[in-house]
Write a protein that holds these residues in place. Structure first.
Motif, mmCIF file in Angstrom:
data_model
loop_
_atom_site.group_PDB
_atom_site.id
_atom_site.type_symbol
_atom_site.label_atom_id
_atom_site.label_comp_id
_atom_site.label_asym_id
_atom_site.label_seq_id
_atom_site.Cartn_x
_atom_site.Cartn_y
_atom_site.Cartn_z
ATOM 1 N N ALA B 532 0.675 -1.237 -0.054
ATOM 2 C CA ALA B 532 -0.521 -0.276 -0.373
ATOM 3 C C ALA B 532 0.607 1.265 0.293
ATOM 4 O O ALA B 532 1.858 0.871 0.821
ATOM 5 C CB ALA B 532 -0.976 0.222 1.133
ATOM 6 N N GLY B 533 0.488 2.415 -0.809
ATOM 7 C CA GLY B 533 0.724 3.378 -0.368
ATOM 8 C C GLY B 533 0.336 4.582 0.661
ATOM 9 O O GLY B 533 -1.008 4.461 0.332
ATOM 10 N N PRO B 534 0.621 6.064 0.118
ATOM 11 C CA PRO B 534 -0.210 6.986 0.570
ATOM 12 C C PRO B 534 -1.474 6.670 0.120
ATOM 13 O O PRO B 534 -2.791 8.279 0.742
ATOM 14 C CB PRO B 534 0.375 8.439 -0.123
ATOM 15 N N ASN B 535 -2.094 6.899 -1.733
ATOM 16 C CA ASN B 535 -2.967 6.880 -2.094
ATOM 17 C C ASN B 535 -3.633 5.986 -3.285
ATOM 18 O O ASN B 535 -4.677 5.799 -4.217
ATOM 19 C CB ASN B 535 -3.723 8.283 -2.619
ATOM 20 N N TRP B 536 -2.996 4.468 -2.938
ATOM 21 C CA TRP B 536 -2.896 3.624 -3.451
ATOM 22 C C TRP B 536 -2.470 2.617 -3.022
ATOM 23 O O TRP B 536 -2.178 1.959 -2.202
ATOM 24 C CB TRP B 536 -1.981 3.423 -4.840
ATOM 25 N N THR B 537 -3.409 1.086 -3.800
ATOM 26 C CA THR B 537 -3.302 -0.672 -2.834
ATOM 27 C C THR B 537 -2.911 -0.937 -4.128
ATOM 28 O O THR B 537 -2.394 -0.258 -5.799
ATOM 29 C CB THR B 537 -3.920 -0.711 -2.617
ATOM 30 N N ALA B 538 -1.759 -1.589 -4.525
ATOM 31 C CA ALA B 538 -1.310 -2.081 -5.101
ATOM 32 C C ALA B 538 -0.673 -3.855 -4.912
ATOM 33 O O ALA B 538 -1.125 -4.142 -4.033
ATOM 34 C CB ALA B 538 0.053 -1.578 -5.733
ATOM 35 N N ILE B 539 -0.628 -4.608 -6.396
ATOM 36 C CA ILE B 539 -0.112 -6.144 -6.313
ATOM 37 C C ILE B 539 0.994 -5.706 -6.704
ATOM 38 O O ILE B 539 1.756 -5.616 -7.513
ATOM 39 C CB ILE B 539 -0.765 -7.235 -6.761
ATOM 40 N N GLU B 540 2.208 -6.846 -6.117
ATOM 41 C CA GLU B 540 3.298 -6.809 -5.470
ATOM 42 C C GLU B 540 4.203 -8.029 -6.210
ATOM 43 O O GLU B 540 3.900 -8.729 -5.516
ATOM 44 C CB GLU B 540 3.923 -5.904 -4.839
ATOM 45 N N GLY B 541 5.048 -7.510 -7.420
ATOM 46 C CA GLY B 541 5.692 -8.984 -8.331
ATOM 47 C C GLY B 541 6.914 -9.262 -7.432
ATOM 48 O O GLY B 541 7.600 -8.378 -8.586
ATOM 49 N N ARG B 542 7.053 -10.286 -6.900
ATOM 50 C CA ARG B 542 8.774 -10.215 -6.815
ATOM 51 C C ARG B 542 9.421 -11.351 -7.255
ATOM 52 O O ARG B 542 9.161 -12.432 -7.280
ATOM 53 C CB ARG B 542 8.698 -10.310 -5.404
#
Lengths: 153, 651
Positions: B532-542
């Motif tokens: 999650a960031g300040p005004n977003w959420t995300a799916i992260e592929g590592r």
């Protein structure tokens, strides 16, 4: 050479180069510009298979399908008069690509009548409607404007 | 209150622009020193200060997110990071226009404050032209799109800024381009001023040159940054799309590049007078045309934001008035401006004329290709013009121009012979041939990239040839500027050609734990995690990426969801190595739990932007060198005048 002559020669040379550029450009434009098709135009009068063209319309709701290879998707682009062009695209869908929204696909028609897209251009801004889609029916345009525009109360 | 003060300042600045125009017009008619004409300079300085105040007010209401201001409510959000709140001030139509006119007014103030080389009458005519151009923008802002307008009822929350614009690169590259456009408007004013008073002299060229150089540097930087932004933010792996918006910045750049070289000829050799004036008019026309194309939305573009067709017609009207007026003036005055000094074809000037003609030809080609869809639409045929047209047709003119660019700096001014530099010519030709043979050995390299690679090598070496036989420590800074800028072109060209010749692409769907190959890289999908960031959420592929079986580096592309406004974006990852970049984009999840992944290996792609930065650096060095030399010349002149006065006193 007198100054006057030199000036004349320079002007003539510059003109020749510029006119040459213009002629070359217009020749190339006639041959290489990739033409833009609406679905009904493509259905009626399809381009040569393999010729690079653009197809613009709406992504038909419910038509988006992912193929088992995990990277290819198919969907249909519709326009006026129930015209419908099947599209195949291998790649990552653009951020703003959704069913029922406008899209411009760059690619070519294959022999089977499916449009194989190399690139999809979806809107990039909540207010952005691809200019090419302006010719759509009023009903669709209004629908699209409603969906794509965030206005102030 | 601040908003109202800003608005009032804008009105006063507009009034001063009228005064500037009137005073200048009177100055031309009556002659210098005539009453009101002396007001030109102070009016220009005050106008700059007031415009800056108005822009400061806009920045302020954005900084405190004053939601009673319409523009803030429409383009900002209380939860945005501060830097994007501020950049929101110019990330929209009204704000960017205010920025434009502010920069223009500040430029006018600067000329008024420091420029002393030109005859006072020409100076007043220049400031009048500057006031006239600014007036159109003031009218536009005050009558049709007031950036500081209040809402009747303050909004509860702002609409937010398009997430694609919430990027540090995009926060600063449009203003950079704008500053460049405005620099060209100053060059335009100089050209108009010189035409009005018929004083097209080397002094005029010296006064104009730093502005052209500055505009060129900023355009170069802006285009470089814009290209890099499109490359990493759009996630398509491309760095130039021949999109109308990109062309809109390229066309003024081409004109400014031509102008830059012809201004140098005029300043040092007093030749090409008419041509330089003409280019000054064309360069500004191109920046106005660019603004029109970007703002009006008449052409489809992937990165046109803040589009409004009605305002487009206003800009078109301004374009018609300014350019039409300038061309009319040009037609009336061109005959009375003599061409100045002569020169032979085999000379520095000859090469520069060739460069100018080729640049103009490329400009014509890009202009035709960009406007062609508009022309055909008049006949109800919809067309889009893309790389299959632009690449080969512009290359036809670009390649010979680049070849002459390698040779030109070796030639002497006025008269020279190719025999004198035959050794250098042979070296350049040998390098081109060797490059062609070497790169042809690689499989599947197309003809254009092949020629680009060979030419880049030759040009890279040739750009340092002017150093031969010269004392490096005593070389003027401006010559270093030329060398660095030309070398930058070679570097960028190598990057472009290498990217198109040697890129590898891979599209894959991977389960967690699986890996895939792209070029020399092996990429393994290690895990998928929500972030999650300040005004977003995300799916992260590592992922773990390893180059030729070496130690793996972790990369993590994301698929982000913003909530104000709700929008999804992909955040690509770039892994930079000395010899290229690995570019990774993550798509969505397939039904069976595999994740889409798009990978590119792009050898030497970063050289494109390093080259752009080198070019800009070269421009900066040239400005420093020129300004220093001018200052020195000025102080010597002052000393001589002082001595002469002393002598007269003695007598």
């Amino acid at each position: 050479m007198k100054a006057k002559h030199q000036r004349l020669v320079l002007i003539v040379l510059a003109l020749i180069a510029l006119i040459g550029a213009g002629l070359l450009a217009s020749y190339a434009l006639r041959n290489q510009a990739s033409y833009f098709y609406l679905p009904e135009q493509m259905a009626e009068n399809p381009p040569e298979p393999g010729q690079a063209v653009r197809l613009g319309g709406m992504v038909e709701p419910g038509s988006l399908e992912k193929l088992p290879d995990g990277i290819t998707v198919t969907f249909a682009v519709t326009g006026r008069e129930n015209s419908r062009i099947p599209v195949r695209f291998a790649g990552i869908l653009p951020d703003l690509f959704v069913e029922g929204s406008g899209v411009v696909a760059e690619g070519r028609l294959d022999a089977g009548g499916t449009f194989v897209a190399d690139n999809l251009l979806a809107k990039h801004d909540e207010n952005y409607v691809p200019r090419e889609l302006e010719g759509m029916s009023e009903h669709q345009a209004a629908e699209m404007a409603e969906e794509t525009t965030v206005g102030l109360e | 209150m601040i908003a109202e003060l800003g608005h009032a300042a804008l009105w006063m600045a507009a009034a001063l622009a009228v005064l500037q125009l009137g005073a200048g017009a009177l100055g031309i008619r009556v002659g210098e020193g005539a009453g009101i004409a002396v007001l030109s300079r102070p009016a220009a300085i005050l106008q700059g200060a007031l415009a800056a105040f108005a822009f400061g007010a806009l920045l302020w209401v954005f900084a405190i997110t004053d939601l009673s201001v319409k523009l803030v409510a429409a383009n900002s959000h209380s939860m945005k990071p501060m830097v994007f709140k501020l950049s929101g001030a110019w990330g929209n139509h009204e704000g960017s226009m205010l920025l434009w006119v502010t920069v223009m007014a500040l430029a006018g103030a600067l000329i008024a404050a420091v420029e002393r080389r030109l005859p006072e009458r020409t100076m007043q005519a220049t400031l009048a032209a500057q006031g006239f151009v600014a007036l159109g923008f003031y009218a536009f802002l005050l009558l049709s799109s007031n950036p500081l307008e209040r809402l009747p009822i303050p909004a509860a929350e702002g609409q937010g800024l398009n997430p694609l614009l919430q990027d540090i690169g995009l926060a600063f590259h449009p203003p950079t381009l704008y500053f460049g456009y405005v620099g060209l408007s100053v060059a335009f004013s100089f050209a108009v001023g010189a035409m009005l008073t018929r004083s097209v002299t080397p002094d005029f060229a010296r006064a104009m040159r730093p502005w052209v150089l500055g505009a060129w540097v900023l355009l170069t930087l802006g285009i470089t940054a814009g290209s890099y932004w499109a490359y990493y933010e759009l996630g398509w792996g491309g760095w130039w799309f021949w999109d109308p918006v990109e062309n809109a910045s390229l066309m003024p750049w081409l004109a400014a590049t031509a102008l830059l070289h012809s201004v140098s000829v005029l300043a040092s050799r007093d030749a090409l007078r008419v041509w330089t004036i003409m280019l000054g008019v064309i360069a500004f026309s191109m920046s106005m045309l660019g603004t029109f194309l970007v703002r009006s939305g008449v052409l489809t573009s992937v990165h046109a934001f803040a589009v409004d067709p009605e305002r487009g017609s206003f800009i078109l009207a301004l374009l018609a008035i300014y350019i039409g007026g300038a061309l009319l003036l040009f037609a009336l005055r061109a005959n009375s401006i003599s061409e100045g000094e002569r020169f032979s074809v085999a000379s520095r000037e000859g090469a520069l004329v060739f460069n100018n003609v080729m640049l103009s030809a490329i400009l014509a080609v890009v202009l035709l290709g960009t406007l062609y869809p508009l022309l055909t639409e008049a006949f109800d045929v919809r067309v889009s013009v893309g790389p299959p047209y632009f690449n080969p047709v512009s290359a036809i003119f670009a390649l010979p121009m680049l070849a002459v660019m390698a040779v030109g700096p070796l030639l002497r001014w006025r008269r020279d012979s190719f025999g004198r530099i035959s050794k250098e010519l042979a070296l350049i030709a040998a390098l081109i041939v060797a490059g062609l043979i070497f790169f042809a050995l690689f499989e599947g390299v197309a003809i254009l990239p092949l020629m680009g690679l060979a030419l880049a090598i030759a040009l890279g070496v040739a750009s340092f040839l002017p150093l031969r036989g010269r004392n490096i420590r005593r070389l003027p800074i401006s010559v270093w500027g030329m060398i660095v800028a030309h070398f930058g072109i070679a570097v960028a060209l190598f990057g472009m050609a290498s990217e198109s010749a040697f890129s590898n692409e891979k599209l894959a769907a991977l389960e967690v734990g699986q890996s895939t190959q792209v070029g020399p890289w092996e990429v393994k999908l290690d895990s998928i995690a929500p972030v999650a960031g300040p005004n977003w959420t995300a799916i992260e592929g590592r992922m773990l990426a390893s180059y030729k079986g070496g130690a793996p580096a972790e990369i993590a592309p994301q698929s982000r969801n913003f909530w104000a406004p709700p929008q999804q974006t992909t955040e690509s990852v770039l892994l930079t190595r000395w010899n290229g970049q690995l570019y990774a984009v993550m798509g969505s999840e397939a039904d069976d739990g595999r994740w889409q992944l798009r990978l590119w290996w792009k050898p030497f792609v970063t050289l494109i932007w390093y080259g752009g930065m080198l070019m800009a650096l070269g421009g900066v060095l040239a400005i420093i060198g020129r300004v220093r030399r001018d200052l020195k010349r000025r102080s010597i002149r002052r000393k001589i005048d002082g001595r002469r006065a002393d002598m007269e006193d003695l007598r």
